[in-house]
Design a protein around this motif. Structure first.
Motif, PDB file in Angstrom:
ATOM      1  N   ILE A 156       0.811  -1.219   0.000  1.00 54.11           N
ATOM      2  CA  ILE A 156       0.000   0.000   0.000  1.00 54.11           C
ATOM      3  C   ILE A 156       0.841   1.265   0.000  1.00 54.11           C
ATOM      4  CG2 ILE A 156      -1.891   1.306   1.095  1.00 54.11           C
ATOM      5  CD1 ILE A 156      -2.833  -1.298   2.315  1.00 54.11           C
ATOM      6  N   THR A 157       1.945   1.286   0.787  1.00 54.25           N
ATOM      7  CA  THR A 157       2.628   2.571   0.905  1.00 54.25           C
ATOM      8  C   THR A 157       4.100   2.579   0.520  1.00 54.25           C
ATOM      9  OG1 THR A 157       2.814   2.026   3.232  1.00 54.25           O
ATOM     10  CG2 THR A 157       1.149   3.657   2.611  1.00 54.25           C
ATOM     11  N   SER A 158       4.792   1.435   0.538  1.00 55.61           N
ATOM     12  CA  SER A 158       6.231   1.570   0.306  1.00 55.61           C
ATOM     13  C   SER A 158       6.791   0.697  -0.807  1.00 55.61           C
ATOM     14  CB  SER A 158       7.013   1.319   1.596  1.00 55.61           C
ATOM     15  OG  SER A 158       7.102  -0.056   1.888  1.00 55.61           O
ATOM     16  N   LEU A 162      -4.659   4.700   7.033  1.00 58.57           N
ATOM     17  CA  LEU A 162      -3.908   4.037   5.961  1.00 58.57           C
ATOM     18  C   LEU A 162      -4.455   4.421   4.585  1.00 58.57           C
ATOM     19  CD1 LEU A 162      -1.787   1.942   5.136  1.00 58.57           C
ATOM     20  CD2 LEU A 162      -3.536   0.187   5.426  1.00 58.57           C
ATOM     21  N   ALA A 163      -5.781   4.396   4.433  1.00 60.75           N
ATOM     22  CA  ALA A 163      -6.386   4.743   3.140  1.00 60.75           C
ATOM     23  C   ALA A 163      -6.067   6.192   2.789  1.00 60.75           C
ATOM     24  CB  ALA A 163      -7.895   4.521   3.191  1.00 60.75           C
ATOM     25  N   ALA A 164      -6.118   7.057   3.794  1.00 52.44           N
ATOM     26  CA  ALA A 164      -5.847   8.473   3.532  1.00 52.44           C
ATOM     27  C   ALA A 164      -4.388   8.680   3.129  1.00 52.44           C
ATOM     28  CB  ALA A 164      -6.185   9.316   4.760  1.00 52.44           C
ATOM     29  N   ILE A 165      -3.483   7.911   3.744  1.00 52.68           N
ATOM     30  CA  ILE A 165      -2.069   8.019   3.355  1.00 52.68           C
ATOM     31  C   ILE A 165      -1.891   7.519   1.923  1.00 52.68           C
ATOM     32  CG2 ILE A 165       0.268   7.152   3.812  1.00 52.68           C
ATOM     33  CD1 ILE A 165      -0.505   7.080   6.803  1.00 52.68           C
ATOM     34  N   ALA A 166      -2.560   6.413   1.598  1.00 54.44           N
ATOM     35  CA  ALA A 166      -2.454   5.857   0.242  1.00 54.44           C
ATOM     36  C   ALA A 166      -2.961   6.850  -0.791  1.00 54.44           C
ATOM     37  CB  ALA A 166      -3.230   4.551   0.146  1.00 54.44           C
ATOM     38  N   ALA A 167      -3.980   7.632  -0.426  1.00 54.40           N
ATOM     39  CA  ALA A 167      -4.539   8.614  -1.353  1.00 54.40           C
ATOM     40  C   ALA A 167      -3.796   9.939  -1.290  1.00 54.40           C
ATOM     41  CB  ALA A 167      -6.019   8.832  -1.051  1.00 54.40           C
ATOM     42  N   TYR A 225     -10.872   3.989  -2.597  1.00 57.04           N
ATOM     43  CA  TYR A 225     -10.691   5.219  -1.835  1.00 57.04           C
ATOM     44  C   TYR A 225      -9.821   6.204  -2.625  1.00 57.04           C
ATOM     45  CZ  TYR A 225      -9.652   8.305   2.098  1.00 57.04           C
ATOM     46  OH  TYR A 225      -9.537   9.387   2.924  1.00 57.04           O
ATOM     47  N   VAL A 226      -8.737   5.672  -3.205  1.00 58.45           N
ATOM     48  CA  VAL A 226      -7.847   6.534  -3.980  1.00 58.45           C
ATOM     49  C   VAL A 226      -8.602   7.140  -5.162  1.00 58.45           C
ATOM     50  CG1 VAL A 226      -5.755   6.574  -5.400  1.00 58.45           C
ATOM     51  CG2 VAL A 226      -5.783   5.301  -3.252  1.00 58.45           C
ATOM     52  N   ALA A 269       8.722   1.828   8.891  1.00 61.18           N
ATOM     53  CA  ALA A 269       9.307   0.961   7.860  1.00 61.18           C
ATOM     54  C   ALA A 269       8.521   1.036   6.560  1.00 61.18           C
ATOM     55  CB  ALA A 269       9.348  -0.480   8.357  1.00 61.18           C
ATOM     56  N   LYS A 270       7.234   1.251   6.663  1.00 63.50           N
ATOM     57  CA  LYS A 270       6.372   1.238   5.480  1.00 63.50           C
ATOM     58  C   LYS A 270       6.159   2.625   4.893  1.00 63.50           C
ATOM     59  CE  LYS A 270       5.419  -3.200   5.510  1.00 63.50           C
ATOM     60  NZ  LYS A 270       6.012  -4.045   4.472  1.00 63.50           N
ATOM     61  N   ASN A 271       6.956   3.585   5.318  1.00 62.44           N
ATOM     62  CA  ASN A 271       6.850   4.926   4.758  1.00 62.44           C
ATOM     63  C   ASN A 271       5.465   5.546   4.985  1.00 62.44           C
ATOM     64  OD1 ASN A 271       7.865   7.176   3.400  1.00 62.44           O
ATOM     65  ND2 ASN A 271       7.006   6.505   1.441  1.00 62.44           N
ATOM     66  N   GLN A 272       4.917   5.294   6.144  1.00 59.96           N
ATOM     67  CA  GLN A 272       3.620   5.892   6.485  1.00 59.96           C
ATOM     68  C   GLN A 272       3.761   7.017   7.503  1.00 59.96           C
ATOM     69  OE1 GLN A 272       0.910   2.820   7.732  1.00 59.96           O
ATOM     70  NE2 GLN A 272       1.375   1.545   5.969  1.00 59.96           N
ATOM     71  N   ASN A 290      -3.587  12.099   1.008  1.00 62.86           N
ATOM     72  CA  ASN A 290      -4.384  13.180   1.570  1.00 62.86           C
ATOM     73  C   ASN A 290      -4.663  12.916   3.052  1.00 62.86           C
ATOM     74  OD1 ASN A 290      -5.774  15.512   1.622  1.00 62.86           O
ATOM     75  ND2 ASN A 290      -7.647  14.690   0.681  1.00 62.86           N
ATOM     76  N   THR A 318      -7.303   1.771   9.648  1.00 65.46           N
ATOM     77  CA  THR A 318      -7.617   1.607   8.224  1.00 65.46           C
ATOM     78  C   THR A 318      -7.890   2.947   7.572  1.00 65.46           C
ATOM     79  OG1 THR A 318      -9.706   0.817   9.115  1.00 65.46           O
ATOM     80  CG2 THR A 318      -8.441  -0.723   7.794  1.00 65.46           C
ATOM     81  N   LYS A 319      -8.608   3.806   8.264  1.00 66.15           N
ATOM     82  CA  LYS A 319      -8.925   5.112   7.685  1.00 66.15           C
ATOM     83  C   LYS A 319      -7.647   5.905   7.436  1.00 66.15           C
ATOM     84  CE  LYS A 319     -11.511   9.319   8.825  1.00 66.15           C
ATOM     85  NZ  LYS A 319     -12.384   9.584   7.684  1.00 66.15           N
ATOM     86  N   SER A 378     -10.829   9.781  -3.979  1.00 69.39           N
ATOM     87  CA  SER A 378      -9.999  10.906  -3.559  1.00 69.39           C
ATOM     88  C   SER A 378      -9.589  11.737  -4.777  1.00 69.39           C
ATOM     89  CB  SER A 378      -8.768  10.374  -2.831  1.00 69.39           C
ATOM     90  OG  SER A 378      -7.899  11.423  -2.519  1.00 69.39           O
ATOM     91  N   LEU A 415     -15.007   5.832   6.756  1.00 65.55           N
ATOM     92  CA  LEU A 415     -13.865   5.821   5.855  1.00 65.55           C
ATOM     93  C   LEU A 415     -13.799   7.127   5.065  1.00 65.55           C
ATOM     94  CD1 LEU A 415     -11.547   4.084   4.763  1.00 65.55           C
ATOM     95  CD2 LEU A 415     -13.134   3.189   3.062  1.00 65.55           C
TER      96      LEU A 415
END
Lengths: 314, 410, 297
Positions: free
Chosen positions: A59-61, B69-74, C147-148, B93-96, B76, B66-67, C151, C235
């Motif tokens: 998801i992120t990295s 995480l989703a916001a980071i993925a987007a 979600y993305v 580690a996961k760049n969050q 925003n 989860t919220k 967004s 969410l």
């Protein structure tokens, strides 16, 4: 049952379209809302998850192609994958038919001319209304081994104190407990059947009665064929939902005791959002999709023998 | 360059404070008990800092990860988030989570308890600021002690004493226990906590590879298993699942003579059982001497999610929130703050107990390569304790599975 | 296309299940009644637990063994629960959310279902299978990309991601309505077509009136499902003023402490409207449609 005989249709040709083309055009127009929504909101995320199932996406990295490694890993090295699949199969095998039977039983009872219809219907609708975490936790009281409703009843029926099930505390009884819960919830779906039952022509019962058919015979010979489209609907959607069942087990048992309620969906959730292995979780999701589709395909094929549509377009 | 831009914007907007930003803060405090305090903290900050306004959003506990995480993925996300203390290294580690060291986080280190500061350190850099934590105690029912002929002013200090006392408090009616003195797995203290209590650990130094089969772990699990066998596995499980919902409390109801719970449990007892005569002491250890892992704690860190539009301002606020904000929080909520000064500002007896217990409290992070190891370990514990599996074998099985998870995640 | 009203003559159908024979009738009805009462008690058990807990004092909530009848009965829990979060605002949000989604679902699903059930076009069966498959992919793995996507559309912190998709026919209720529509005799549609009615007219004036119970079922199930939706609004919404009721319930559950009596009191208040709506409007989804009444010119 008399099937609709395709009457010859004569229509003036318009805009160069014949009847069949015109019908096809209308068909696409009618399903357009779904098709547009599917293309706009659903297809993209679905294809994305298919692609990620061949990656190490977290998801992120990272987001690197790993080929079929996730799939190979699942089938060859992951004992929890098989455990989760087995638990899910167990759950679906019992929960789906029992759920249909429960809903159908209640609908049939409500279809009799008993007093208090409105009240009963409202009561049986309650399981659909009572959802959420707070309600789930109520079940821990119902299944409480010492003072819960079920064990109290079993004790009164003469079950020895040392043989009473521990329900959520025992790997053998935790799935049956969840299946009993699912039957309670399924009671609320009586409406699907009742709406169909109300459409069954009364003449049919009357002619069956004249033929001397017992109520049980009437049920199987008249009621079930006539509402078979709805039973079929509940079968397909029920299997699909049971294969993805997970949130109840997260709240109530967290997959325990001893992984006995580690359902496929729960394992996907844990893999995707606790371990952040979204690629691996996507592979699991697509395997599940294929399994469910295969079961659905078989059901669609079997349905030709038992599902009866009054006005089917061939 | 940036300044010029800002100045231009200011000129265009025609106001001095044009670089005013609004920060989004997400946290799980929404109850009538929590809400007023967080509002007060935000108001205090907003009054002092007209250019950095904070907007608070309550996100229920179960949905926050989860919220976020989703916001980071987007790309925003919120600017500051109050989030589980155990998983900061994972998000680093996961760049969050944003690396706070370049923003000057290291200078703040001395203001926080070292074991808490360490929860947000990953590969030498800092990814969060500790906000609040908790620490666990042994609670014991003084009236039941008296009834069983035990001295209510001499609580158990060693594991042997704990077991001896527990036996005296057990009460059997027919074949079943109507009261259980104590069981190591009741309350909020699992195998991992007991291993730490005995001076061991389930992981190597870097929290990378599992060491589930180390002697301390096997010995501790065997100890729990023997304890369970004495009471009967069925009795222990029946009792445990009877209180599974948390809606009934065995300690309050007098069904359990002793229990391990967090410091905040004292407040629960005050509210739900004002007449209960209980004591609150350090958790017994094998030798009776306390060590760094005698108790365990959890809590929450302040993090700046990667993708925040205003990391600098967010850090300024997080820094204030973790120190001055934490002071307000500690005074009104009795949660133990990560900042030393904030903790000294509260002087209630329970709070002083917590303060004294901090140096014996381990606040462990989830291993970044196997965050879900807990469910694998739980299964091993249950198989051994309730279902007759050999403790070493059970731990070996979990060790293998967790190691595989670590290898595939590295 | 000329919208001439077709004159369709349909044999009146009496529907509604068996009419019991006089002999065994009474016995059968009594048995059914007894069974219903027994099952009702099982269904009601958790609900009564909820009400019982909602009326308890702090000190009695955690008692073991738990008592059924609270003493004293604390009615104040209800007022206290409602006041502990902006529930009135949440209720308005929930109502608008649930009504919009119900409307969108009934409209779009009945359109798509008519297409799948009553019209022939190339690829129909394949597309139907695709529709079903959208129901079978675990939402957990499509959640983040979705979600993305929303967004990128700038829809975060609005109700758009929650409401707009409901106007694009979800699989579950499209499938349900298709099953009902398949049971409507084709003679009715053909008769209307012969009279020159187009498909939209047939859908609106022939099929929908005949399927009232099914449509009402879809409406109430969607309303209930949306009313109780907790995960999706949380969410997508970042502004507490936009939160729906279910989020309000979460304020009583915190990391270490649940206020059971308030949680249950608020739950009763949140769930009650749906029960009342069902009680009042149930005749629309239970009563059989009379085929004659709907098609006569």
């Amino acid at each position: 049952m008399s099937r609709a005989a395709p009457a010859p249709i004569f229509r003036p040709r318009r805009r160069g379209l014949n009847g069949r083309q015109r019908e096809a055009l209308w068909g696409y127009l009618f399903i357009a809302p779904w098709l547009i929504g599917f293309l706009a909101f659903v297809l993209g995320p679905m294809l994305f998850s298919l692609y990620t199932s061949f990656t190490n996406y977290d998801i992120t990295s990272r987001f690197d192609w790993v080929g079929v490694r996730n799939y190979v890993g699942l089938f060859t090295q992951d004992s929890r994958f098989w455990k989760a699949l087995g638990n899910t199969a167990y759950y679906a095998t019992f929960a789906v038919p029992l759920g249909i039977a429960t809903g159908l039983l209640i609908a049939t009872l409500l279809n009799q001319q008993v007093p208090g219809q409105r009240l009963f219907r409202t009561i049986f609708f309650l399981p659909k209304v009572l959802t959420g975490v707070a309600v789930l936790l109520l079940w821990l009281w119902v299944f409480n081994p010492q003072v819960g409703l079920i064990n109290t009843a079993l004790y009164r029926l003469g079950v020895n104190e040392n043989n009473l099930p521990l329900w959520f505390g025992d790997p053998v009884w935790s799935k049956p407990a969840l299946i009993i819960m699912s039957m309670w919830t399924a009671a609320g779906s009586f409406m699907f059947y009742l709406a169909a039952l109300k459409g069954v022509p009364r003449d049919l019962y009357e002619s069956a009665q004249i033929d001397g058919a017992s109520p049980v015979r009437q049920f199987w010979a008249v009621t079930v064929p006539l509402i078979s489209p709805v039973i079929f609907f509940k079968l397909i959607t029920g299997i699909s939902a049971a294969m993805q069942f997970w949130s109840e087990s997260l709240v109530l048992t967290k997959g325990g005791p001893s992984d006995s309620t580690l359902f496929y969906g729960l394992y996907i959730w844990q893999t995707a959002f606790t371990d952040l292995r979204m690629g691996y979780a996507s592979a699991m999701a697509w395997i599940l999709l294929l399994i469910t589709l295969a079961i659905t395909g078989v059901q669609l094929w079997l349905s030709k023998r038992w599902v009866h549509y009054e006005g089917e377009v061939r | 360059m940036k300044n010029i831009l800002l100045l231009t914007t200011a000129a265009l907007l025609g106001q001095a404070g044009a670089q005013a930003v609004t920060l989004d803060l997400w946290a799980h405090w929404g109850s009538e008990q929590r809400r007023p305090t967080i509002n007060r903290i935000i108001d205090t900050w907003n009054k002092k800092n007209p250019n950095i306004q904070v907007k608070y959003t309550f996100v229920p506990f179960d949905q926050l990860p989860t919220k976020t995480l989703a916001a980071i993925a987007a790309k925003n996300p919120p600017d500051v988030v109050v989030i589980d203390i155990r998983t900061t290294p994972l998000r680093a580690a996961k760049n969050q989570a944003t690396n706070l060291s370049p923003l000057g986080a290291e200078k703040l280190k001395s203001q926080f308890y070292p074991n808490l500061w360490a929860t947000a350190t990953y590969k030498g850099a800092q990814y969060g600021l500790p906000f609040v934590t908790d620490t666990r105690f042994l609670y014991y029912n003084k009236d039941l002690f008296k009834e069983a002929g035990l001295n209510p002013n001499k609580p158990p200090a060693t594991w042997d004493e704990l077991e001896a006392y527990a036996k005296r408090l057990d009460k059997k009616t027919g074949p079943v226990y109507s009261r259980i003195g104590f069981h190591p797995l009741y309350g909020s203290f699992g195998l991992e906590s007991w291993v730490a209590n005995a001076g061991g650990s389930m992981w190597d130094e870097e929290m990378v590879n599992p060491r589930f089969t180390n002697p301390a772990a096997v010995k501790t699990l065997t100890w729990i298993k023997d304890w369970t066998d004495r009471l009967g596995a069925r009795n222990v499980q029946a009792f445990k699942s009877s209180f599974g919902s948390g809606a009934q409390d065995p300690f309050i109801s007098g069904k359990l003579g002793m229990i391990i719970d967090i410091g905040g449990y004292a407040a629960t007892l005050k509210k739900y059982a004002p007449n209960l005569n209980y004591g609150m002491v350090r958790i017994p250890t094998p030798t009776g001497q306390p060590g760094p892992g005698t108790s365990s704690g959890g809590g929450f860190n302040l993090e700046i999610p990667v993708g925040s539009k205003h990391p600098r301002e967010a850090f300024a606020f997080a820094r204030w929130m973790a120190t001055e904000g934490a002071r307000i929080w500690a005074q009104e909520q009795n949660d133990f703050p990560g900042a030393k000064n904030a903790s000294l500002s509260v002087t209630t007896p329970a709070f002083r107990l917590m303060s004294a217990n901090m140096k014996y409290t381990v606040v462990s992070s989830a291993p970044p390569y196997a965050p879900s190891y807990g469910s694998l370990l739980d299964k091993a514990v249950e198989d051994a304790v309730y279902r007759g599996q050999d403790p070493r074998q059970a731990l070996e099985g979990a060790q293998g599975q967790v190691q595989r998870l670590v290898n595939s995640n590295k | 296309m000329a919208l001439t009203r077709p004159q369709v003559q349909v044999r009146p159908l009496r529907t509604g299940g068996p009419r019991p024979r006089l002999g065994g009738a009474l016995l059968g009805r009594l048995l059914a009644l007894a069974a219903l009462i027994g099952l009702s008690l099982l269904i009601l058990y958790p609900a009564l637990w909820m009400v019982s807990t909602s009326l308890k004092q702090d000190a009695q909530v955690l008692e073991y063994p738990p008592r059924w009848i609270p003493n004293p009965v604390v009615w104040g829990n209800y007022a206290k629960a409602w006041a502990s979060a902006p529930f009135t605002r949440y209720a308005i949000n929930s109502l608008l959310y649930a009504l919009s989604v119900s409307f969108g679902t009934v409209l779009s699903c009945s359109l798509a279902a008519y297409g799948f059930a009553k019209l022939r076009f190339p690829g129909r069966d394949f597309l139907f299978l695709v529709l079903l498959s959208t129901m079978m992919i675990p939402g957990l793995v499509t959640m983040v990309p979705q979600y993305v996507l929303f967004s990128k559309l700038g829809w975060i912190n609005t109700y758009l991601p929650l409401i707009v998709p409901s106007f694009f026919a979800g699989a579950f209720f499209t499938f349900l309505l298709r099953q009902y529509f398949l049971g409507i005799p084709n003679e009715l549609l053909e008769a209307a077509r012969v009279d020159g009615a187009n498909e939209l007219w047939i859908w609106a004036r022939v099929v929908l009136p005949l399927a009232t119970p099914a449509l009402a079922t879809v409406a109430i199930f969607t309303f209930d499902g949306t009313w109780n939706d907790y995960v999706n609004p949380l969410l997508y919404l970042n502004d507490e003023r936009l939160y729906p009721l279910q989020v309000g319930l979460a304020t009583f559950r915190s990391a270490n402490d649940t206020q059971w009596q308030l949680l249950m009191a608020a739950s009763v208040l949140v769930l009650l409207p749906v029960v009342v709506i069902f009680f009042v409007f149930q005749k629309y989804f239970i009563e059989g449609a009379s085929l004659t009444g709907s098609v006569k010119g």
